[in-house]
Write a protein that holds these residues in place. Sequence first.
Motif, PDB file in Angstrom:
ATOM      1  N   VAL A 247      48.266  29.610  47.548  1.00  0.00           N
ATOM      2  CA  VAL A 247      47.334  30.423  48.321  1.00  0.00           C
ATOM      3  C   VAL A 247      45.961  29.838  48.033  1.00  0.00           C
ATOM      4  CG1 VAL A 247      46.290  32.691  48.612  1.00  0.00           C
ATOM      5  CG2 VAL A 247      48.777  32.479  48.302  1.00  0.00           C
ATOM      6  N   THR A 248      45.322  29.313  49.056  1.00  0.00           N
ATOM      7  CA  THR A 248      44.115  28.502  48.875  1.00  0.00           C
ATOM      8  C   THR A 248      42.934  29.128  49.591  1.00  0.00           C
ATOM      9  OG1 THR A 248      45.523  26.533  48.851  1.00  0.00           O
ATOM     10  CG2 THR A 248      43.159  26.184  49.139  1.00  0.00           C
ATOM     11  N   THR A 249      41.823  29.181  48.896  1.00  0.00           N
ATOM     12  CA  THR A 249      40.569  29.522  49.543  1.00  0.00           C
ATOM     13  C   THR A 249      39.562  28.422  49.237  1.00  0.00           C
ATOM     14  OG1 THR A 249      38.963  31.287  49.948  1.00  0.00           O
ATOM     15  CG2 THR A 249      39.618  30.923  47.657  1.00  0.00           C
ATOM     16  N   MET A 250      38.461  28.397  49.973  1.00  0.00           N
ATOM     17  CA  MET A 250      37.468  27.354  49.767  1.00  0.00           C
ATOM     18  C   MET A 250      36.180  27.949  49.209  1.00  0.00           C
ATOM     19  SD  MET A 250      35.918  26.447  53.536  1.00  0.00           S
ATOM     20  CE  MET A 250      37.459  26.079  54.361  1.00  0.00           C
ATOM     21  N   ASP A 251      35.412  27.080  48.554  1.00  0.00           N
ATOM     22  CA  ASP A 251      34.083  27.475  48.093  1.00  0.00           C
ATOM     23  C   ASP A 251      33.053  26.663  48.872  1.00  0.00           C
ATOM     24  OD1 ASP A 251      32.109  28.797  46.667  1.00  0.00           O
ATOM     25  OD2 ASP A 251      32.393  27.647  44.836  1.00  0.00           O
ATOM     26  N   ASP A 252      32.103  26.041  48.211  1.00  0.00           N
ATOM     27  CA  ASP A 252      31.042  25.352  48.950  1.00  0.00           C
ATOM     28  C   ASP A 252      31.314  23.877  49.193  1.00  0.00           C
ATOM     29  OD1 ASP A 252      30.799  25.069  46.179  1.00  0.00           O
ATOM     30  OD2 ASP A 252      28.617  24.934  46.199  1.00  0.00           O
ATOM     31  N   VAL A 317      42.355  37.896  49.236  1.00  0.00           N
ATOM     32  CA  VAL A 317      41.701  36.591  49.191  1.00  0.00           C
ATOM     33  C   VAL A 317      40.394  36.677  49.977  1.00  0.00           C
ATOM     34  CG1 VAL A 317      41.954  34.132  49.694  1.00  0.00           C
ATOM     35  CG2 VAL A 317      43.967  35.489  49.064  1.00  0.00           C
ATOM     36  N   LEU A 318      39.291  36.334  49.331  1.00  0.00           N
ATOM     37  CA  LEU A 318      37.980  36.516  49.932  1.00  0.00           C
ATOM     38  C   LEU A 318      37.343  35.182  50.315  1.00  0.00           C
ATOM     39  CD1 LEU A 318      36.448  39.235  47.575  1.00  0.00           C
ATOM     40  CD2 LEU A 318      37.906  39.524  49.589  1.00  0.00           C
ATOM     41  N   ASP A 319      36.336  35.283  51.167  1.00  0.00           N
ATOM     42  CA  ASP A 319      35.500  34.161  51.585  1.00  0.00           C
ATOM     43  C   ASP A 319      34.060  34.549  51.282  1.00  0.00           C
ATOM     44  OD1 ASP A 319      33.922  32.301  52.906  1.00  0.00           O
ATOM     45  OD2 ASP A 319      35.058  32.356  54.774  1.00  0.00           O
ATOM     46  N   ILE A 360      50.235  48.570  41.476  1.00  0.00           N
ATOM     47  CA  ILE A 360      49.781  48.787  40.098  1.00  0.00           C
ATOM     48  C   ILE A 360      48.533  47.956  39.810  1.00  0.00           C
ATOM     49  CG2 ILE A 360      50.413  48.487  37.665  1.00  0.00           C
ATOM     50  CD1 ILE A 360      53.329  48.988  38.528  1.00  0.00           C
ATOM     51  N   TRP A 361      48.522  46.707  40.270  1.00  0.00           N
ATOM     52  CA  TRP A 361      47.407  45.799  40.043  1.00  0.00           C
ATOM     53  C   TRP A 361      46.744  45.489  41.385  1.00  0.00           C
ATOM     54  CZ3 TRP A 361      46.196  44.738  35.039  1.00  0.00           C
ATOM     55  CH2 TRP A 361      47.196  44.961  34.078  1.00  0.00           C
ATOM     56  N   ASN A 362      45.430  45.397  41.369  1.00  0.00           N
ATOM     57  CA  ASN A 362      44.671  45.084  42.579  1.00  0.00           C
ATOM     58  C   ASN A 362      43.760  43.895  42.282  1.00  0.00           C
ATOM     59  OD1 ASN A 362      45.057  47.318  44.826  1.00  0.00           O
ATOM     60  ND2 ASN A 362      45.200  48.307  42.822  1.00  0.00           N
ATOM     61  N   MET A 363      44.069  42.769  42.906  1.00  0.00           N
ATOM     62  CA  MET A 363      43.458  41.494  42.565  1.00  0.00           C
ATOM     63  C   MET A 363      42.517  41.016  43.674  1.00  0.00           C
ATOM     64  SD  MET A 363      45.491  41.325  39.894  1.00  0.00           S
ATOM     65  CE  MET A 363      45.276  39.688  39.195  1.00  0.00           C
ATOM     66  N   LEU A 364      41.392  40.463  43.265  1.00  0.00           N
ATOM     67  CA  LEU A 364      40.534  39.715  44.174  1.00  0.00           C
ATOM     68  C   LEU A 364      40.666  38.238  43.841  1.00  0.00           C
ATOM     69  CD1 LEU A 364      37.151  41.700  44.411  1.00  0.00           C
ATOM     70  CD2 LEU A 364      39.253  41.983  45.727  1.00  0.00           C
ATOM     71  N   VAL A 365      40.972  37.436  44.847  1.00  0.00           N
ATOM     72  CA  VAL A 365      41.064  35.983  44.706  1.00  0.00           C
ATOM     73  C   VAL A 365      39.822  35.421  45.373  1.00  0.00           C
ATOM     74  CG1 VAL A 365      42.448  33.943  45.200  1.00  0.00           C
ATOM     75  CG2 VAL A 365      43.581  36.138  44.778  1.00  0.00           C
ATOM     76  N   GLN A 366      38.865  34.914  44.589  1.00  0.00           N
ATOM     77  CA  GLN A 366      37.589  34.565  45.190  1.00  0.00           C
ATOM     78  C   GLN A 366      36.909  33.449  44.389  1.00  0.00           C
ATOM     79  OE1 GLN A 366      34.083  36.382  44.167  1.00  0.00           O
ATOM     80  NE2 GLN A 366      35.041  35.864  42.205  1.00  0.00           N
ATOM     81  N   PRO A 410      41.816  46.920  38.620  1.00  0.00           N
ATOM     82  CA  PRO A 410      41.223  45.804  39.368  1.00  0.00           C
ATOM     83  C   PRO A 410      41.011  44.583  38.478  1.00  0.00           C
ATOM     84  CG  PRO A 410      39.564  47.483  38.912  1.00  0.00           C
ATOM     85  CD  PRO A 410      40.870  48.040  38.438  1.00  0.00           C
ATOM     86  N   VAL A 411      41.408  43.435  38.998  1.00  0.00           N
ATOM     87  CA  VAL A 411      41.225  42.160  38.306  1.00  0.00           C
ATOM     88  C   VAL A 411      40.673  41.163  39.311  1.00  0.00           C
ATOM     89  CG1 VAL A 411      42.332  40.277  37.035  1.00  0.00           C
ATOM     90  CG2 VAL A 411      43.117  42.627  36.695  1.00  0.00           C
ATOM     91  N   VAL A 412      39.657  40.418  38.902  1.00  0.00           N
ATOM     92  CA  VAL A 412      39.008  39.432  39.765  1.00  0.00           C
ATOM     93  C   VAL A 412      39.323  38.039  39.235  1.00  0.00           C
ATOM     94  CG1 VAL A 412      36.810  38.633  40.697  1.00  0.00           C
ATOM     95  CG2 VAL A 412      37.185  41.080  40.291  1.00  0.00           C
ATOM     96  N   LEU A 413      39.791  37.170  40.119  1.00  0.00           N
ATOM     97  CA  LEU A 413      40.149  35.789  39.781  1.00  0.00           C
ATOM     98  C   LEU A 413      39.107  34.868  40.391  1.00  0.00           C
ATOM     99  CD1 LEU A 413      43.955  36.078  40.653  1.00  0.00           C
ATOM    100  CD2 LEU A 413      42.828  36.616  38.472  1.00  0.00           C
TER     101      LEU A 413
END
Length: 523
Positions: A247-252, A317-319, A360-366, A410-413
């Motif tokens: 699962v892939t997201t991009m940065d700058d 998964v965020l942008d 149970i777990w709520n993750m942000l992929v960012q 909540p867990v942020v990655l």
Amino acid sequence: MHTGNQLDMHGRRSKPSAELTSLIDRGLLPEDASLAAEAPAFTDNPFQLGIASGEPHPDGFVIWTRLAPDPLAEDGSGGMPNRNVPVRWEVAEDEHFRKIVKQGTATALAELGHSVHVEIHGLKPARYYWYRFKAGREISRTGRTKTAPPPYVDLSGMSFSLASCQAWYHGYFTAYRHMAEDHPDVVFFLGDYIYEYPINENNLYRDVKLSSAHNAKTVTLSQYRLRYSLFKTDPDLQNIHALAPWVTTMDDHEVENNYAGIYSQYNPSPEAFLKQRAAAYQAFYENIPVRRASLPKGPDMLMYRRFRYGNLAEFNVLDTRQYRSNYPANEDERLDPERSILGKAQEQWLFRGLSRSNTIWNMLVQQVVLAQIDRDTGPGTEYSVDQWDGYPASRDRLFSAYQTCGIQNPVVLTGDIHRHAAADLKTDFNDVQSKTIGTELIATSIASDADGAETDSLAPIWLGNPHVKLYNAQRGYVRCTMTPKQLLAEFQVLPYVTRPGASVSTYASFLVEAGRPGLQRIH
């Protein structure tokens, strides 16, 4: 996409010759001889950029390849002719393809860099599958992937790995070789798959020779294509892609350093920058196993999306690049409540999803650091406006949503900073006694910034923030194991990446217990 034998001019199924039937039986050609005839006689193996899978759902996933018999052709074409090419694909329940469950023919479109994205549906949840591609007489390696579990099953556990920031020229991707040995259920890539900078003797640590075509900033589609091709030649990257879904997201850096929405920090006009962004987004799509919903429309690309693993976890998964407000000119602007790092539509999408969550777990992929990091070790304050600290109103709205919706665990990655770090998320970062509401796990780079070190000059700044519980400046990745009761995060480090063959070790391990926010260091 189409499958099976084509109809001839009389509406009958055409049949291959005896010679072609023999090749078909040996698995060297697709069943449609006419399609095989359309494929060029490749000058070399067209699968030199590897194969990959991604976007796991309970009934399927995406499988990907890109034809490139000459992957470092300077025009970015991969050595392919300017015409479409049929590619046969197969998905099986076993690695020997004795039980093929899905198959068909896709078209590698010249206008999309001869990439192939096949969205597979109708499979069984929570199980491994194997896949491969055929083009002409050439067959790809075999890949393995895994579907997600059913959305409401009581899942006993899962494993995943975090990776980001893979500057190919700064070192070898040995971390991926060790990650492959962990056999994660899924890999989350948190941004900076490529870098746009010129590559030359000043930053090239690998023992290779490159043509002058690489010594230029990527701006055009052909340049971005060539840059992806270069990075994707790494065998360890190809191996981990072939072993697990991503699962892939991009940065700058997939576009340009520190861009913000429609604004470049290097002074081209918004119109010129959007043209560059359109080229960058197209090249990203061409080279990453994402779904058709993410096919760019000019400079716009839908990257925020959601994945669920049973009742155990939901991954949002965020942008944080495409929609963000421009950088603030002063402190008053930084604190402007109208500013956003996500944009209004994405914020609403995220908060709606959180309000409905029952995992149970709520993750942000960012991408960029969410926790407040005061960089002034004295009585003053200083913040990086590239991170969520540049958009505190967005962070306040997120934390408000966490509490209003009663979000569990909540867990942020996060990636971006080329450092391992871990932090507690606080209702008030300026009050050490304030409530801890979540956790942030920050993965270091795969290779960016070369070898690194256990500590550096930034360590006192980061660790001077009491909610920061870890800082390490080596290269590596994060290995995670999740159950209904706890999340175990193991920060893996390599002693060097500027030469191949490095070992790996666990620098630190943290537990997060369900229902008990806060990091507990166990190693």
